[in-house]
Design an enzyme around this catalytic site. Sequence first.
Site, short mmCIF file in Angstrom:
data_model
loop_
_atom_site.label_atom_id
_atom_site.label_comp_id
_atom_site.label_asym_id
_atom_site.label_seq_id
_atom_site.Cartn_x
_atom_site.Cartn_y
_atom_site.Cartn_z
N ARG A 123 6.64 11.10 3.46
CA ARG A 123 5.86 9.91 3.13
C ARG A 123 6.16 9.54 1.68
O ARG A 123 6.14 10.41 0.80
CB ARG A 123 4.35 10.21 3.23
CG ARG A 123 3.87 10.52 4.60
CD ARG A 123 2.39 10.31 4.73
NE ARG A 123 1.62 11.08 3.74
CZ ARG A 123 0.31 10.98 3.64
NH1 ARG A 123 -0.36 10.14 4.40
NH2 ARG A 123 -0.36 11.70 2.76
N THR A 127 3.65 4.34 -1.43
CA THR A 127 3.31 3.45 -0.30
C THR A 127 2.73 4.20 0.88
O THR A 127 2.10 3.60 1.75
CB THR A 127 4.57 2.72 0.21
OG1 THR A 127 5.47 3.71 0.75
CG2 THR A 127 5.27 1.94 -0.89
N ASP A 221 -3.45 18.29 0.40
CA ASP A 221 -2.04 18.22 0.83
C ASP A 221 -1.64 19.57 1.43
O ASP A 221 -1.45 20.55 0.71
CB ASP A 221 -1.15 17.86 -0.36
CG ASP A 221 0.27 17.56 0.09
OD1 ASP A 221 0.87 18.38 0.83
OD2 ASP A 221 0.79 16.48 -0.26
N ASP A 224 1.80 21.18 0.25
CA ASP A 224 1.75 21.70 -1.12
C ASP A 224 0.96 22.99 -1.18
O ASP A 224 1.34 23.94 -1.87
CB ASP A 224 1.11 20.66 -2.05
CG ASP A 224 2.11 19.61 -2.51
OD1 ASP A 224 3.31 19.80 -2.31
OD2 ASP A 224 1.65 18.59 -3.06
C1 PRP Z 1 2.34 15.20 5.46
C2 PRP Z 1 2.22 15.83 6.82
C3 PRP Z 1 2.68 14.75 7.75
C4 PRP Z 1 2.23 13.52 7.05
C5 PRP Z 1 1.03 12.99 7.76
O1 PRP Z 1 3.63 15.23 5.02
O2 PRP Z 1 2.92 17.01 6.97
O3 PRP Z 1 4.07 14.77 7.98
O4 PRP Z 1 1.88 13.89 5.72
O5 PRP Z 1 0.63 11.78 7.24
P1 PRP Z 1 0.73 10.40 8.02
O6 PRP Z 1 0.16 10.67 9.39
O7 PRP Z 1 -0.08 9.47 7.20
O8 PRP Z 1 2.17 10.00 8.10
P2 PRP Z 1 4.10 14.83 3.54
O9 PRP Z 1 4.82 13.52 3.57
O10 PRP Z 1 2.93 14.94 2.60
O11 PRP Z 1 5.22 15.88 3.20
P3 PRP Z 1 5.27 17.50 3.26
O12 PRP Z 1 5.63 17.85 4.67
O13 PRP Z 1 6.36 17.84 2.29
O14 PRP Z 1 3.94 18.05 2.82
N1 URA Z 2 -1.03 14.88 4.67
C1 URA Z 2 -1.74 15.94 4.20
O1 URA Z 2 -1.16 16.96 3.82
N2 URA Z 2 -3.09 15.82 4.16
C2 URA Z 2 -3.75 14.72 4.54
O2 URA Z 2 -4.98 14.68 4.47
C3 URA Z 2 -3.00 13.63 5.01
C4 URA Z 2 -1.64 13.73 5.07
#
Ligand code: PRP
Ligand code: URA
Length: 231
Positions: A123, A127, A221, A224
């Site tokens: 993501r 945005t 998150d 993280d």
């Molecule tokens: C997180 C999570 C999903 C996404 C969900 O990933 O693992 O892939 O957010 O959010 P959405 O439904 O609004 O798309 P992130 O992009 O934070 O990356 P990460 O896997 O590195 O934590």
């Molecule tokens: N990704 C996360 O890791 N946490 C949230 O709450 C939404 C998206």
Amino acid sequence: MIQIPSAPSSAPSIEQYLGKNVHLLPQTHQLRALHTVIRDRNARREDFVFYSERIIRMLVEASLNLLPFEKHDVQTPVGRTYEGLRFASKLCGVSVVRAGESMEAGLREVCRSIRIGKILIQRDKVTKLPKLYYASLPADIAERQVLLMDPMLATGGSALAAIQVLLDKGVPEENIIFINLLTVPEGITAVCGRHPKLRLVTSSIEERLNENAYMLPGIGDFGDRFFGTDV
Ligand code: PRP
Ligand code: URA
């Protein structure tokens, strides 16, 4: 009996999906205690990882219950027939990198030599829109049941992008089981509204999204916290 979580009026209604597309783990005291550890903002990382993995194991087991089985009788050591069952189709896992990789070990614990594909979607930090960077999947994925793994289903943007990759590879919608720890009515509506034959297994349906697309009460998150990049 599935408990319908109370959602504020701003969150979309998900009643039509519960028990049909959406399989919510039984909301036992044990599950709530596991969630209590990982939602604590002061949780140590080792506890966050350990207790997340316990919930992931429960989710994987629940997902396997949704797979097709066929009749398979065996002879017992005392000369009787046991009228058994076995999995009726090939299976694979697909993790949405990075956070989805946290679920791979739990899947391997129960499906020893399972093939695991990866889809890298991130993501945009500003945005919040998902971007596909990379996909590596088993060549015969169209003939397999697919356990798609991402612990967070928030706006649904990342999930929709990952599901589209699978559909483009020829995986039928009804062969996709999407496993996540936390979801929210907005994410359920986005995914199940677009893909009515897909099934989703989750351990919690949160109240709603906040203005930064994080779930409430939520967990922060996940990636993280699990991988230790939050500090
Ligand atoms: C997180 C999570 C999903 C996404 C969900 O990933 O693992 O892939 O957010 O959010 P959405 O439904 O609004 O798309 P992130 O992009 O934070 O990356 P990460 O896997 O590195 O934590
Ligand atoms: N990704 C996360 O890791 N946490 C949230 O709450 C939404 C998206």
